[in-house]
Design a protein around this motif. Sequence first.
Motif, PDB file in Angstrom:
ATOM      1  N   PHE A   1       0.733  -1.367   0.098  1.00  0.00           N
ATOM      2  CA  PHE A   1      -0.166  -0.088  -0.057  1.00  0.00           C
ATOM      3  C   PHE A   1       0.961   1.238  -0.197  1.00  0.00           C
ATOM      4  O   PHE A   1       0.835   2.125  -0.815  1.00  0.00           O
ATOM      5  CB  PHE A   1      -0.896   0.031   1.227  1.00  0.00           C
TER       6      PHE A   1
ATOM      7  N   VAL B   1       2.813   1.619  -3.272  1.00  0.00           N
ATOM      8  CA  VAL B   1       2.110   2.185  -4.358  1.00  0.00           C
ATOM      9  C   VAL B   1       1.771   3.529  -4.074  1.00  0.00           C
ATOM     10  O   VAL B   1       1.844   4.415  -5.190  1.00  0.00           O
ATOM     11  CB  VAL B   1       0.712   1.294  -4.606  1.00  0.00           C
ATOM     12  N   LEU B   2       1.462   4.080  -2.963  1.00  0.00           N
ATOM     13  CA  LEU B   2       1.111   5.661  -2.558  1.00  0.00           C
ATOM     14  C   LEU B   2       2.298   6.193  -3.073  1.00  0.00           C
ATOM     15  O   LEU B   2       2.163   7.175  -3.521  1.00  0.00           O
ATOM     16  CB  LEU B   2       0.804   5.607  -1.383  1.00  0.00           C
TER      17      LEU B   2
ATOM     18  N   LEU C   1       2.545   6.745  -6.942  1.00  0.00           N
ATOM     19  CA  LEU C   1       1.719   7.531  -7.429  1.00  0.00           C
ATOM     20  C   LEU C   1       2.139   9.030  -7.094  1.00  0.00           C
ATOM     21  O   LEU C   1       2.050   9.857  -8.161  1.00  0.00           O
ATOM     22  CB  LEU C   1       0.472   7.239  -7.128  1.00  0.00           C
ATOM     23  N   LEU C   2       2.577   9.184  -6.068  1.00  0.00           N
ATOM     24  CA  LEU C   2       2.664  10.760  -5.582  1.00  0.00           C
ATOM     25  C   LEU C   2       3.913  11.396  -6.163  1.00  0.00           C
ATOM     26  O   LEU C   2       3.975  12.237  -6.717  1.00  0.00           O
ATOM     27  CB  LEU C   2       2.864  10.729  -4.097  1.00  0.00           C
TER      28      LEU C   2
ATOM     29  N   LYS D   1       3.392  11.679  -9.638  1.00  0.00           N
ATOM     30  CA  LYS D   1       2.410  12.867 -10.106  1.00  0.00           C
ATOM     31  C   LYS D   1       3.045  13.994  -9.868  1.00  0.00           C
ATOM     32  O   LYS D   1       2.982  15.138 -10.726  1.00  0.00           O
ATOM     33  CB  LYS D   1       1.092  12.502  -9.174  1.00  0.00           C
TER      34      LYS D   1
ATOM     35  N   PHE E   1      -4.713  -1.876  -5.210  1.00  0.00           N
ATOM     36  CA  PHE E   1      -4.176  -0.395  -4.300  1.00  0.00           C
ATOM     37  C   PHE E   1      -4.183   0.453  -5.333  1.00  0.00           C
ATOM     38  O   PHE E   1      -4.361   1.689  -5.067  1.00  0.00           O
ATOM     39  CB  PHE E   1      -2.798  -0.575  -3.514  1.00  0.00           C
ATOM     40  N   VAL E   2      -3.592   0.164  -6.723  1.00  0.00           N
ATOM     41  CA  VAL E   2      -3.396   1.057  -7.810  1.00  0.00           C
ATOM     42  C   VAL E   2      -4.778   1.424  -8.026  1.00  0.00           C
ATOM     43  O   VAL E   2      -4.972   2.854  -8.196  1.00  0.00           O
ATOM     44  CB  VAL E   2      -2.552   0.479  -8.783  1.00  0.00           C
TER      45      VAL E   2
ATOM     46  N   LEU F   1      -6.300   3.796  -5.019  1.00  0.00           N
ATOM     47  CA  LEU F   1      -5.609   5.011  -4.790  1.00  0.00           C
ATOM     48  C   LEU F   1      -5.838   5.969  -6.083  1.00  0.00           C
ATOM     49  O   LEU F   1      -5.649   7.179  -6.027  1.00  0.00           O
ATOM     50  CB  LEU F   1      -4.031   4.754  -4.493  1.00  0.00           C
TER      51      LEU F   1
ATOM     52  N   LEU G   1      -6.800   9.626  -5.156  1.00  0.00           N
ATOM     53  CA  LEU G   1      -5.854  10.655  -4.998  1.00  0.00           C
ATOM     54  C   LEU G   1      -6.204  12.143  -5.635  1.00  0.00           C
ATOM     55  O   LEU G   1      -6.206  13.238  -5.006  1.00  0.00           O
ATOM     56  CB  LEU G   1      -4.588  10.407  -5.476  1.00  0.00           C
ATOM     57  N   PRO G   2      -6.863  12.030  -6.927  1.00  0.00           N
ATOM     58  CA  PRO G   2      -6.994  10.967  -7.789  1.00  0.00           C
ATOM     59  C   PRO G   2      -5.770  11.082  -8.862  1.00  0.00           C
ATOM     60  O   PRO G   2      -5.471  12.141  -9.154  1.00  0.00           O
ATOM     61  CB  PRO G   2      -8.395  11.263  -8.751  1.00  0.00           C
ATOM     62  N   VAL G   3      -5.574  10.030  -9.418  1.00  0.00           N
ATOM     63  CA  VAL G   3      -4.643   9.776 -10.741  1.00  0.00           C
ATOM     64  C   VAL G   3      -5.390   9.338 -11.937  1.00  0.00           C
ATOM     65  O   VAL G   3      -5.923   8.234 -11.744  1.00  0.00           O
ATOM     66  CB  VAL G   3      -3.430   9.135 -10.482  1.00  0.00           C
TER      67      VAL G   3
END
Lengths: 121, 240
Positions: A97, A100-101, A104-105, A108, B176-177, B180, B184-186
């Motif tokens: 978890f 992945v977070l 993505l962060l 992004k 999770f992808v 999330l 988040l959003p993505v």
Amino acid sequence: MPMLRGFLILVLFFLLGEAMRVLFLLPVSGGVLGMIFMTLSLMLRGRVSEDLATASQALISVLVLLIMPGVVGVFFMASQFSGQWLAVAVALLLGTFLSVLTTLLIMKGMLRLSSRGRSND
Amino acid sequence: MTELASRFIAIPDVLSTSPVLAIGLTLSAFFVGNWLFARLGKPLWMPPVLLSAVILSAVIAVLSIDYVRYQEGALWITVLLGPATVALGIPLYQQIHHIRAMWLPIVVTLPLAATMAAVYAVVIAWAMGATPEVLASLAPKSVTAPIAIGITEQLGGSVALMMGGLLITGVVATLFVDLLARWLPVEDERILGFALGLNGHAIGTARAFEISHTAGAFSSLGMGLTGVFTALILPLVFRL
């Protein structure tokens, strides 16, 4: 026939990757080396042949089938790690978890940063 | 009559001396799993890989086929994973213009995220009192199977436990992808694909190709780069 010709090319690149792995004692698998060689050679050539496209699409579409036998192994695993299951489960669930977070962060944030940088130029 | 019955019971055992039984069972489970997945309304928490693998395990257990013998037969299927990995180079090439446009975020994200994928799991397990053997088996959890096997052996972990961790990681990373991405959003398919491959290896990549061709290419890239990076870095870090 086109499918088999394409498959032969994939097999040859895989064998090339394996040969390089053995020759230079690389810690990376022959498949990944073959994938890198494949991408590089396509970049040099500038196009994908019909044979190669057919064979690669066929294999990629059954990727799940190819990993299934390995997955089955989990259910037949000996209980040699009894008492550590909780640690393993929490590490895998929470760890994944968080990673992945994180991915993505960062991705992004970096994308926003690089697009802003470009618009300032 | 009893002779006929005993011969009937021995059928799975005799047939399992040929790889054809393992291939037949694996293919059947694959199609049944996919059919069931569609019937259940494509639930995210139960991907087709897991569904098919559960069905396959149950059949192997019920027919009391020797597991080692099954794996020997299934080698006819799993050897194709090598050429299939090479095949991922084709979508990678076809999406190369997307990747070139994003080289900086990729170069920055990869070392950080791939390291953290291993560090989070190892630190959590260590804090909960796992043995060094278990830690070595968990470290390559986000790496594609053929590379992860090599890493685990080098670190002194258990390959069976590592494969288990790999499966669970792949499935929950996919989950999770998706979760999330909404939260988040993505929405960028390139980011989602990259995160799927980086964290969820081949299972994540199979999911990414369901999203789109672009997501699949970025997932292949994430998976390949994570594999190469982790294989080079992890043995060095573990020595400390």
